[in-house]
Design an enzyme around this catalytic site. Structure first.
Site, PDB file in Angstrom:
ATOM      1  N   ASP A 291       0.048 -17.602   1.745  1.00 41.17           N
ATOM      2  CA  ASP A 291      -0.090 -16.380   2.524  1.00 41.17           C
ATOM      3  C   ASP A 291       0.979 -15.409   2.024  1.00 41.17           C
ATOM      4  OD1 ASP A 291      -0.796 -14.426   4.336  1.00 41.17           O
ATOM      5  OD2 ASP A 291      -0.810 -15.749   6.078  1.00 41.17           O
TER       6      ASP A 291
HETATM    7  C1  BGC Z   1      -2.235 -12.653   6.721  1.00 37.63           C
HETATM    8  C2  BGC Z   1      -3.385 -13.152   5.867  1.00 37.63           C
HETATM    9  C3  BGC Z   1      -3.838 -12.054   4.939  1.00 37.63           C
HETATM   10  C4  BGC Z   1      -2.665 -11.608   4.089  1.00 37.63           C
HETATM   11  C5  BGC Z   1      -3.002 -10.527   3.083  1.00 37.63           C
HETATM   12  C6  BGC Z   1      -1.146 -12.021   5.891  1.00 37.63           C
HETATM   13  O1  BGC Z   1      -0.243 -11.367   6.705  1.00 37.63           O
HETATM   14  O2  BGC Z   1      -1.708 -13.722   7.475  1.00 37.63           O
HETATM   15  O3  BGC Z   1      -4.446 -13.575   6.666  1.00 37.63           O
HETATM   16  O4  BGC Z   1      -4.899 -12.484   4.154  1.00 37.63           O
HETATM   17  O5  BGC Z   1      -1.650 -11.120   4.951  1.00 37.63           O
HETATM   18  O6  BGC Z   1      -3.169  -9.310   3.685  1.00 37.63           O
END
Ligand code: BGC
Length: 762
Positions: A291
């Site tokens: 993530d």
């Molecule tokens: C989220 C993810 C997301 C990623 C990219 C993170 O803060 O938890 O679900 O895909 O950001 O934007």
């Protein structure tokens, strides 16, 4: 590629850097420990005999230089990066490819509910906004999840994205959790089936989908530092089972690991989760991407099974760039492991179809009108009729005066906040910035332009339909007094990065509903909420329609449901508690600490990030309805519940047991209108601790008087214990009570299954 300052749309920076700050806050000794703690080198999987994609990926890896390999292992966060590539557009991520080998650049976009465009980072770029994940799950229709995924994937490809950060399948354990709306409910079978179908839909466009967030990212408060504590068997029988089912159904090219810790180790450097469970037990051949801002080490993470660092600017450093190269030189990470990392990415790129069907470099036209139909279908089939006293609904077209109250129902419907935010086709008629809090940097409270007022006016052209904003309950009650019906639109906004302070409706809306229902006996409440809310006024209103966040056709869908053009058929994908205290945790652990930090910052004081804390999941595998059954609690509305404008009866239960379990029965529409029902099979099973489990469901559309025989074949793991010592799944021979009903508490048809003993590897 050149290096230059990139204009910072940078709105996500504050929030996303919390993890980084938290790591810095560790003592130097602790930080060093985290870096060098030896873990077993994740031996590259044995060559996968008979897997042509594996051989093809391997052949490419052999032709790549070490620098090319390393470069594919860490991605940029376009809003913050200083590295400029001519073809980079603002979105979640960008990983340059290797043109000489036709290895594609990975162009990543969030995609839970549509192609995301948070805070309109790409000016004017709209996309089709589906209803929330909980609305989708409440359809109980994997086919609709597939259509939604296929639609998002088609738009993404047309917008030149080829890696979609979709497939959020974390079980919704807590009603206040900020991201419930993005997920697919509280049951492993339902969530797993729906996520699997959605991912298959996305990947049907020959692009990559993730499944996320492995695992237990069940709350937003302190998400970068909280340590989710759970018993191994419980985790396998709940959240991991949802992942396992979805992965088997859809073969997502990539898995995104979560921010939080699981049983002591951050998910993105968690040897047990990534190497043991995902790659060894499940034999998963694709790649694990982090993530955004979830990486905390180089060697430890690489050895624990992380294959790619995403959005590197959001971490404290680029772990999987020069640092990884140095670790290889020092012999801390083997060359074989680096090859394994790259091969896994290429495996996903090949199996998804992306390698052989490259995306165009130029944006393509999109049939938004056709795609809007998918959004509307999900809203219509996923909205749940909770109450309908005296058949107040459907509304008569002869009504003379209808008053709509609140929630900006004159212009649109609310949506959930965070990385999933879509800038929908009609634009955002209301957008409210946040005053502090973890989400403030990348989120605004956003309405989609789909006006219930206009749709209801169109449905009842002879009626006087008026709107009052509901800020003043007395004025709203006065407007409602002489109307045939008064419809209060109530909202409860939820967002990524923050949990809700409570599941009560905010901003005096309970008082508003009380006042309106006192003034008009035909009061109807339409709930636009991220998840369950409390309803202290329930006895005083005639009807309640749970519309969730209904997406960019929400207004039209609500009108069609209210007037009976569509017969409501959604069933709750989450239990609605009677009181907050019925749930395993009445509020988010860490919430008070985070609120104090937010308050201090609002007051202009310096306040460090929240410190790490454990959250012990006392309910274990007994998530949602299973918890209520175990604790013998009567919720406000059970999982699986939902009314219709017709009635369904069940009869002639037949149980075929022995080696497996097959259950069949008749469903009859005994009413006067066509409708869809979702009969559900529940079994109480488990030698560790008997637990109620949804074992099967099927949505059926039935004409008045029509009978259909439904047959449900049960996946044995749903009934099994996970045995850590073995390790694997086991069902002990014995008699298991079961029932078929309309929801988790309805024992319309009861029976027993005599099962033989059964076991399976993890
Ligand atoms: C989220 C993810 C997301 C990623 C990219 C993170 O803060 O938890 O679900 O895909 O950001 O934007």
């Amino acid at each position: 590629m050149t290096t230059a300052a990139q204009p910072l749309s940078a709105l996500r920076i504050l929030c996303r850097t919390t993890a980084a700050v938290a790591l810095l806050a560790l003592t130097p000794a602790a930080a060093t420990m985290a870096q060098v703690m030896p873990t077993q080198d994740s031996a590259p999987l044995a060559p996968r005999a008979g897997d042509p994609a594996w051989a093809r990926a391997d052949a490419l890896v052999r032709q790549m230089t070490l620098d090319e390999k390393i470069s594919y292992l860490h991605g940029l966060f376009p809003p913050m990066t200083k590295t400029v590539a001519a073809d980079m557009i603002p979105s979640a991520g960008y990983v340059p490819g290797v043109p000489r080998l036709k290895i594609p650049t990975l162009r990543q976009s969030d995609a839970s509910l549509g192609v995301a465009n948070q805070v309109e980072q790409r000016k004017g770029d709209v996309a089709t906004a589906l209803p929330s994940g909980l609305a989708l799950a409440s359809t109980f229709e994997p086919d609709l999840a597939y259509r939604g995924g296929a639609m998002i994937g088609a738009e993404a490809r047309a917008k030149t994205f080829n890696v979609l950060l979709a497939g959020g399948v974390n079980l919704t354990r807590d009603p206040w959790a900020g991201r419930n709306f993005e997920y697919l409910g509280e049951d492993p079978l339902l969530a797993g089936e729906m996520a699997g179908a959605q991912i298959r839909g996305v990947q049907s466009n020959n692009i990559v989908s993730t499944i996320k967030h492995l695992a237990l990212n069940a709350q937003e408060t302190g998400r970068h530092v909280m340590d989710a504590q759970i018993d191994e068997a419980d985790l396998r029988e709940s959240d991991l089972l949802a992942f396992q089912i979805a992965i088997e159904k859809s073969h997502p090219a990539s898995v995104m690991c979560a921010y939080n810790k699981v049983n002591g180790d951050w998910a993105c450097q968690n040897d047990h989760l990534l190497n043991r469970v995902l790659k060894r037990d499940w034999n998963y051949p694709g790649w694990v991407m982090s993530d955004w801002g979830a990486v905390h080490s180089t060697t430890k993470a690489a050895l624990a099974g992380l294959d790619q660092q995403s959005g590197q600017e959001l971490d404290t450093q680029i772990f999987f760039g020069d640092d990884l190269k140095a670790a290889v030189a020092k012999g801390e990470v083997s060359q074989a492991r680096v090859d394994d990392m790259v091969r896994r990415i290429l495996h996903g790129v090949i199996t998804s179809g992306l390698m052989d069907n490259p995306i165009s470099t130029i944006a393509q036209p999109i049939d938004y009108a056709a795609h809007a139909q998918v959004a509307q279908a999900v809203a219509e089939r996923g909205s749940v009729l909770l109450k309908n006293d005296g058949n107040l609904l459907p509304l008569a077209r002869t009504a003379r005066k209808i008053v709509l109250i609140g929630a900006h129902a004159d212009v649109g419907v609310i949506s959930g906040g965070g990385s999933s935010q879509v800038r929908s086709v009609g634009g955002a008629p209301v957008e409210i910035p946040l005053n502090g809090g973890e989400a403030a940097s990348f989120v605004r409270v956003t309405w989609h332009a789909s006006s219930p007022l206009e749709a209801i006016r169109a449905a009842a052209p002879n009626a006087q339909v008026i709107y009052v904003d509901g800020k003043d309950p007395v004025a709203a009650a006065a407007a409602a007094r002489d109307a045939d019906v008064a419809i209060v639109f109530a909202w409860h906004w939820q967002t990524e990065a923050q949990d809700a302070p409570s599941i009560a409706l905010p901003e005096n809306q309970d008082a508003l509903i009380e006042a309106v229902s006192a003034a008009n006996k035909n009061a109807i409440v339409v709930l636009e909420t991220g998840g369950p809310v409390l309803m202290p006024w329930l006895d005083r209103v005639g009807a309640v329609l749970q519309a969730w966040y209904p997406g960019q056709r929400g207004g039209q869908a609500i009108a069609r449901l209210l007037f009976g053009e569509v017969n409501p058929s959604g069933r709750l994908s989450m239990t609605f508690p009677k009181t907050a205290e019925q749930a395993p945790r009445a509020s988010a652990p860490g919430f008070a600490e985070q609120a104090a930090i937010d308050d201090a910052r609002r007051a202009g004081q310096k306040a460090g990030p929240i410190k790490g804390f454990p959250v012990t999941y006392v309910e274990g595998a007994a998530v949602g309805y299973r918890w209520y059954a175990q604790q013998k609690l009567q919720p406000l509305y059970p999982f699986g519940y939902g009314l219709s404008y017709t009635r369904f009866d069940y009869a002639n239960l037949k149980v075929e047991d022995g080696d497996g379990l097959k259950v069949s029965f008749d469903v009859t529409n005994t009413g006067k209108v066509a409708g869809a029902d979702t009969p559900q099979l529940y079994v109480t099973a488990g030698a560790r601790r008997p637990m109620l489990r949804l074992a099967g469901f099927q949505k059926v559309d039935l004409a008045p008087g029509e009978t259909r025989r439904v047959t449900l074949e049960v996946e044995p793991r749903l009934l099994a214990d996970y045995n850590v010592a073995k390790p694997g799944w086991t069902i002990a021979a014995g008699t298991y009570p079961l029932y078929v009903g309309r929801h988790a508490g309805d024992t319309a048809l009861t029976g027993k299954a005599q099962l033989r003993s059964w076991s399976r590897k993890p």
